[in-house]
Design a protein around this motif. Structure first.
Motif, PDB file in Angstrom:
ATOM      1  N   PRO A  56       0.811  -1.226   0.000  1.00  0.00           N
ATOM      2  CA  PRO A  56       0.000   0.000   0.000  1.00  0.00           C
ATOM      3  C   PRO A  56       0.843   1.274   0.000  1.00  0.00           C
ATOM      4  O   PRO A  56       1.908   1.342   0.604  1.00  0.00           O
ATOM      5  CB  PRO A  56      -0.827  -0.126   1.278  1.00  0.00           C
ATOM      6  N   HIS A  57       0.331   2.247  -0.712  1.00  0.00           N
ATOM      7  CA  HIS A  57       0.960   3.561  -0.809  1.00  0.00           C
ATOM      8  C   HIS A  57       0.384   4.477   0.274  1.00  0.00           C
ATOM      9  O   HIS A  57      -0.822   4.460   0.510  1.00  0.00           O
ATOM     10  CB  HIS A  57       0.684   4.138  -2.206  1.00  0.00           C
ATOM     11  N   PRO A  58       1.207   5.304   0.961  1.00  0.00           N
ATOM     12  CA  PRO A  58       2.641   5.530   0.753  1.00  0.00           C
ATOM     13  C   PRO A  58       3.538   4.703   1.691  1.00  0.00           C
ATOM     14  O   PRO A  58       4.751   4.847   1.651  1.00  0.00           O
ATOM     15  CB  PRO A  58       2.781   7.014   1.080  1.00  0.00           C
ATOM     16  N   GLU A  59       2.903   3.883   2.557  1.00  0.00           N
ATOM     17  CA  GLU A  59       3.690   3.166   3.572  1.00  0.00           C
ATOM     18  C   GLU A  59       4.795   2.308   2.954  1.00  0.00           C
ATOM     19  O   GLU A  59       5.921   2.253   3.479  1.00  0.00           O
ATOM     20  CB  GLU A  59       2.776   2.292   4.435  1.00  0.00           C
ATOM     21  N   PHE A  60       4.457   1.638   1.864  1.00  0.00           N
ATOM     22  CA  PHE A  60       5.438   0.743   1.259  1.00  0.00           C
ATOM     23  C   PHE A  60       6.668   1.495   0.777  1.00  0.00           C
ATOM     24  O   PHE A  60       7.801   1.089   1.038  1.00  0.00           O
ATOM     25  CB  PHE A  60       4.823  -0.040   0.105  1.00  0.00           C
ATOM     26  N   LEU A  61       6.450   2.606   0.051  1.00  0.00           N
ATOM     27  CA  LEU A  61       7.583   3.353  -0.475  1.00  0.00           C
ATOM     28  C   LEU A  61       8.452   3.908   0.643  1.00  0.00           C
ATOM     29  O   LEU A  61       9.683   3.943   0.539  1.00  0.00           O
ATOM     30  CB  LEU A  61       7.093   4.492  -1.369  1.00  0.00           C
ATOM     31  N   GLN A  62       7.819   4.363   1.716  1.00  0.00           N
ATOM     32  CA  GLN A  62       8.578   4.878   2.847  1.00  0.00           C
ATOM     33  C   GLN A  62       9.469   3.794   3.439  1.00  0.00           C
ATOM     34  O   GLN A  62      10.652   4.024   3.747  1.00  0.00           O
ATOM     35  CB  GLN A  62       7.623   5.433   3.903  1.00  0.00           C
ATOM     36  N   LEU A  63       8.899   2.593   3.594  1.00  0.00           N
ATOM     37  CA  LEU A  63       9.654   1.473   4.134  1.00  0.00           C
ATOM     38  C   LEU A  63      10.771   1.051   3.178  1.00  0.00           C
ATOM     39  O   LEU A  63      11.909   0.812   3.606  1.00  0.00           O
ATOM     40  CB  LEU A  63       8.720   0.296   4.395  1.00  0.00           C
ATOM     41  N   TYR A  64      10.455   0.974   1.903  1.00  0.00           N
ATOM     42  CA  TYR A  64      11.439   0.563   0.901  1.00  0.00           C
ATOM     43  C   TYR A  64      12.631   1.511   0.890  1.00  0.00           C
ATOM     44  O   TYR A  64      13.796   1.076   0.906  1.00  0.00           O
ATOM     45  CB  TYR A  64      10.780   0.522  -0.476  1.00  0.00           C
ATOM     46  N   LYS A  65      12.357   2.823   0.861  1.00  0.00           N
ATOM     47  CA  LYS A  65      13.436   3.802   0.797  1.00  0.00           C
ATOM     48  C   LYS A  65      14.262   3.815   2.071  1.00  0.00           C
ATOM     49  O   LYS A  65      15.465   4.104   2.050  1.00  0.00           O
ATOM     50  CB  LYS A  65      12.853   5.181   0.506  1.00  0.00           C
ATOM     51  N   LYS A  66      13.621   3.500   3.187  1.00  0.00           N
ATOM     52  CA  LYS A  66      14.350   3.445   4.456  1.00  0.00           C
ATOM     53  C   LYS A  66      15.304   2.254   4.488  1.00  0.00           C
ATOM     54  O   LYS A  66      16.456   2.374   4.913  1.00  0.00           O
ATOM     55  CB  LYS A  66      13.362   3.356   5.617  1.00  0.00           C
TER      56      LYS A  66
END
Length: 299
Positions: free
Chosen positions: A252-262
Motif C-alpha cells: 500500500p501507498h505511501p507506507e510501502f515506499l517509505q519502508l522501501y526507501k528506508k
C-alpha cells in the motif's frame, strides 16, 4: 497480516473454477503461440518451460525475467517485443509448479530450488559467465534475492518489481492478489496433472489442496529466511531499481515506499500513474517499459 489460510482460500476459488471445466478449457491462441515459441530444458527430471528470443543487433546484453505467483512467464508478454529491441537475449521461464512447466506431486517446492532452476537454465543456454540483467516480479523477487545472496550468477543490473521486501518485514501487509485472467491460463494444466496417486486415493480436489499447501510454503520460507534475503538486497553492489504501482493493494501507498526507501536508500524508484496496481507490466506496459529502459540506459 492475513492468515495463510485466507490466501489459500482466495487461490482455491479460481482453481476450483478451473477444475470444474470438464473438459478443461482450450488454451487461447495467444497462449498457444506463447508455448509454441518456447521450449523445455530438463532439471532433475522436471521439464521446465522457457522462452529465449534474440533481439537487438550489436548488443551483448542479456535480461532474464522471473514471474510472480501464481502466474507464469506470460506475465511479460506485453513488454517482450520492446525488450527485444534493447537486449540481445530476452529469456523467461515458468518456475516448476507454474505455467507450462511440470507440477510434480508430492514435491517440496522451495525458493532455493527455483533459484537453482534459473541457474540451470542460464547454464543450459551457455550464459554461465555472461553478465545478466535481472527483471523480477512478486514471487520472482524472492528467487532473485536468493540468487543475489548466493552470488551464483554474474549480475550486471538488478531490478525488483513489487514486493521485494514487504512480505519479509514484520510491519508489512499481507494480501493475496491473483493475476489477470489470461496470464494465469497455463495454470489450468494443474487439473490434468493432479489426479495421480493421491488423486486415486484422496480425490482430485484433495490432490490440488496438497499441491497448493506445498507450493505456498514460500510464505513460510520468506519469514524463516528474512535476514538472508533482505540482507542480500541491503549488501549487494548490484544497482537496484523499483517500478511501483501506487494502487498496489499488496504494497500500500505511501507506507510501502517509505519502508522501501528506508531499508534500501541506494535503490532508485519509478512511480507509475495513480491507477496502476500490482501488475504494472500488464496494466501499463508502455510506462513500465520506459521506466525500466531509462534505468538500464542510465549506466
Amino acid at each position: 497480516m492475513k492468515e495463510w489460510w485466507v490466501q489459500v482460500g482466495l487461490l482455491s476459488v479460481p482453481l476450483l473454477a478451473v477444475y470444474l471445466h470438464i473438459p478443461p478449457p482450450k488454451l487461447s491462441p495467444a497462449l498457444l503461440s506463447w508455448r509454441s515459441s518456447g521450449g523445455y530444458f530438463n532439471y532433475k527430471d522436471q521439464n521446465i518451460f522457457y522462452r529465449d528470443s534474440t533481439g537487438a543487433v550489436g548488443s551483448s546484453d542479456v535480461v532474464v525475467l522471473l514471474h510472480g505467483f501464481p502466474t507464469s512467464s506470460y506475465d511479460w508478454c506485453k513488454i517482450w517485443e520492446g525488450l527485444t529491441q534493447r537486449f540481445h537475449r530476452v529469456i523467461a521461464l515458468d518456475f516448476v509448479g507454474f505455467g507450462f512447466s511440470d507440477k510434480p506431486r508430492p514435491h517440496r517446492y522451495s525458493i532455493f530450488e527455483q533459484a537453482s532452476i534459473v541457474e540451470g537454465l542460464v547454464r543450459h543456454l551457455g550464459l554461465r559467465h555472461q553478465r545478466i540483467n535481472l527483471l523480477s516480479h512478486d514471487y520472482g523477487d524472492t528467487v532473485a534475492q536468493e540468487l543475489l545472496h548466493s552470488a551464483r550468477l554474474f549480475f550486471a543490473l538488478g531490478w525488483f518489481l513489487s514486493r521485494p521486501i514487504t512480505r519479509l518485514l514484520p510491519c508489512s501487509s499481507e494480501l493475496f492478489v491473483s493475476g489477470s485472467g489470461q496470464s494465469s491460463g497455463p495454470t489450468r494444466s494443474l487439473r490434468r496433472q493432479s489426479t495421480g496417486t493421491c488423486g486415486r486415493r484422496c480425490g482430485p480436489m484433495t490432490a490440488i489442496s496438497l499441491f497448493l499447501f506445498s507450493i505456498l510454503q514460500y510464505i513460510n520460507q520468506r519469514k524463516k529466511h528474512r535476514d538472508r534475503w533482505v540482507g542480500a538486497l541491503m549488501s549487494t553492489s548490484v544497482p537496484l531499481h523499483l517500478i511501483y504501482g501506487p494502487l498496489d493493494p499488496v504494497n500500500p501507498h505511501p507506507e510501502f515506499l517509505q519502508l522501501y526507501k528506508k531499508v534500501l536508500p541506494m535503490s532508485t524508484v519509478s512511480v507509475l500513474d495513480d491507477h496502476i496496481s500490482h501488475y504494472p507490466q500488464l496494466e501499463d506496459p508502455t510506462g513500465f517499459l520506459n521506466a525500466y529502459l531509462n534505468f538500464i540506459n542510465s549506466f
